[in-house]
Design a protein around this motif. Structure first.
Motif, PDB file in Angstrom:
ATOM      1  N   THR A 138       9.312  -5.763  -1.787  1.00  0.00           N
ATOM      2  CA  THR A 138      10.042  -4.841  -2.645  1.00  0.00           C
ATOM      3  C   THR A 138      10.582  -3.660  -1.843  1.00  0.00           C
ATOM      4  O   THR A 138      10.359  -3.553  -0.645  1.00  0.00           O
ATOM      5  CB  THR A 138       9.154  -4.352  -3.807  1.00  0.00           C
ATOM      6  N   ALA A 194      -2.799  -2.845  -9.774  1.00  0.00           N
ATOM      7  CA  ALA A 194      -3.293  -4.225  -9.783  1.00  0.00           C
ATOM      8  C   ALA A 194      -4.106  -4.526  -8.524  1.00  0.00           C
ATOM      9  O   ALA A 194      -5.158  -5.170  -8.592  1.00  0.00           O
ATOM     10  CB  ALA A 194      -2.121  -5.198  -9.915  1.00  0.00           C
ATOM     11  N   PHE A 195      -3.638  -4.052  -7.376  1.00  0.00           N
ATOM     12  CA  PHE A 195      -4.349  -4.300  -6.118  1.00  0.00           C
ATOM     13  C   PHE A 195      -5.749  -3.703  -6.159  1.00  0.00           C
ATOM     14  O   PHE A 195      -6.749  -4.389  -5.910  1.00  0.00           O
ATOM     15  CB  PHE A 195      -3.551  -3.730  -4.938  1.00  0.00           C
ATOM     16  N   ILE A 198       6.173  -0.217  -8.413  1.00  0.00           N
ATOM     17  CA  ILE A 198       5.246   0.026  -7.297  1.00  0.00           C
ATOM     18  C   ILE A 198       3.894   0.566  -7.780  1.00  0.00           C
ATOM     19  O   ILE A 198       2.856   0.064  -7.350  1.00  0.00           O
ATOM     20  CB  ILE A 198       5.882   0.939  -6.228  1.00  0.00           C
ATOM     21  N   GLU A 218       2.423   0.013 -10.545  1.00  0.00           N
ATOM     22  CA  GLU A 218       1.721  -1.101 -11.195  1.00  0.00           C
ATOM     23  C   GLU A 218       1.125  -2.056 -10.165  1.00  0.00           C
ATOM     24  O   GLU A 218       0.016  -2.565 -10.347  1.00  0.00           O
ATOM     25  CB  GLU A 218       2.676  -1.865 -12.115  1.00  0.00           C
ATOM     26  N   TYR A 219       1.857  -2.304  -9.070  1.00  0.00           N
ATOM     27  CA  TYR A 219       1.332  -3.162  -8.010  1.00  0.00           C
ATOM     28  C   TYR A 219       0.089  -2.533  -7.396  1.00  0.00           C
ATOM     29  O   TYR A 219      -0.899  -3.218  -7.115  1.00  0.00           O
ATOM     30  CB  TYR A 219       2.362  -3.397  -6.908  1.00  0.00           C
ATOM     31  N   ASP A 220       0.149  -1.213  -7.161  1.00  0.00           N
ATOM     32  CA  ASP A 220      -0.991  -0.510  -6.577  1.00  0.00           C
ATOM     33  C   ASP A 220      -2.193  -0.570  -7.508  1.00  0.00           C
ATOM     34  O   ASP A 220      -3.312  -0.851  -7.072  1.00  0.00           O
ATOM     35  CB  ASP A 220      -0.602   0.941  -6.274  1.00  0.00           C
ATOM     36  N   HIS A 234      -2.872  -2.403   2.862  1.00  0.00           N
ATOM     37  CA  HIS A 234      -3.313  -3.345   1.831  1.00  0.00           C
ATOM     38  C   HIS A 234      -3.514  -4.733   2.433  1.00  0.00           C
ATOM     39  O   HIS A 234      -4.481  -5.435   2.099  1.00  0.00           O
ATOM     40  CB  HIS A 234      -2.310  -3.405   0.679  1.00  0.00           C
ATOM     41  N   ARG A 256       4.332  -9.235  -3.442  1.00  0.00           N
ATOM     42  CA  ARG A 256       5.309  -8.427  -4.202  1.00  0.00           C
ATOM     43  C   ARG A 256       5.512  -7.078  -3.528  1.00  0.00           C
ATOM     44  O   ARG A 256       6.641  -6.590  -3.429  1.00  0.00           O
ATOM     45  CB  ARG A 256       4.847  -8.240  -5.649  1.00  0.00           C
ATOM     46  N   GLN A 257       4.425  -6.447  -3.077  1.00  0.00           N
ATOM     47  CA  GLN A 257       4.541  -5.158  -2.396  1.00  0.00           C
ATOM     48  C   GLN A 257       5.343  -5.303  -1.109  1.00  0.00           C
ATOM     49  O   GLN A 257       6.158  -4.454  -0.781  1.00  0.00           O
ATOM     50  CB  GLN A 257       3.152  -4.596  -2.078  1.00  0.00           C
ATOM     51  N   SER A 302      -0.773 -12.547  -4.186  1.00  0.00           N
ATOM     52  CA  SER A 302       0.438 -12.402  -4.997  1.00  0.00           C
ATOM     53  C   SER A 302       0.877 -10.938  -5.087  1.00  0.00           C
ATOM     54  O   SER A 302       2.064 -10.616  -4.954  1.00  0.00           O
ATOM     55  CB  SER A 302       0.186 -12.968  -6.395  1.00  0.00           C
ATOM     56  N   ILE A 303      -0.065 -10.055  -5.289  1.00  0.00           N
ATOM     57  CA  ILE A 303       0.234  -8.618  -5.385  1.00  0.00           C
ATOM     58  C   ILE A 303       0.799  -8.106  -4.062  1.00  0.00           C
ATOM     59  O   ILE A 303       1.834  -7.420  -4.035  1.00  0.00           O
ATOM     60  CB  ILE A 303      -1.021  -7.819  -5.782  1.00  0.00           C
TER      61      ILE A 303
END
Length: 171
Positions: free
Chosen positions: A77, A90-91, A84, A86-88, A135, A73-74, A69-70
């Protein structure tokens, strides 16, 4: 089991689940200069390369769904997306959790929480695309339960991030 922190009266329950916060250790109250990107990257290598290796062994289907999911989104986007970092976060913290080692996960979360390493990345469209591809490679190795590939992909990613980081936060 409880322990006392550096002579202070506050107590920390070490049997409680790790939650990303680490109590003060050895009287350290102030972080060093966070613009020392090589130093930050060295600490990240010490923590995140083994975390990726262990995640390939200990990950659950829930971790894979979360990482998928993360990364999705990355992947979808643009570099203007203010989420961005926040995604990093979370990953990388999800990989820490997937490692199966709560203390390792807590240290990774603490380093990211204290330093926000994504803020130092000089993101261009090309750097953004390459970072997401890295990633994806880390995630693929973890999905395949390939410890060596996961560790190597994380090391490659951290080397790349170091190369394209600045000493000042980017806005």
């Amino acid at each position: 089991m409880r322990w006392r922190s550096a002579g202070r009266s506050n107590r920390h329950d070490v049997t409680a689940p790790m939650c990303g916060r680490v109590p003060p250790v050895c009287g350290i109250r102030r972080l060093p200069d966070l613009s020392n990107i090589p130093e930050l990257t060295e600490v990240r290598r010490v923590l995140e390369v083994p975390a990726a290796r262990h995640a390939a062994i200990h990950r659950t289907d829930a971790h894979i769904r979360q990482l998928d999911s993360i990364v999705e989104r990355q992947r979808t986007t643009t570099i203007e997306d203010p989420a961005i970092p926040e995604y990093d976060l979370a990953f990388h913290t999800t990989i820490g959790q997937a490692s199966g080692n709560r203390l390792l996960a807590a240290f990774i979360a603490a380093v990211h929480d204290a330093t926000h390493p994504a803020q130092f990345l000089d993101v261009t469209e090309e750097v953004g695309r390459k970072t997401v591809k890295q990633h994806m490679a880390i995630l693929a190795a973890i999905k395949d339960e390939d410890e060596e590939a996961a560790a190597k992909a994380m090391a490659t990613h951290l080397d790349y991030v170091l190369r394209y980081s600045t000493t000042r936060p980017t806005d």
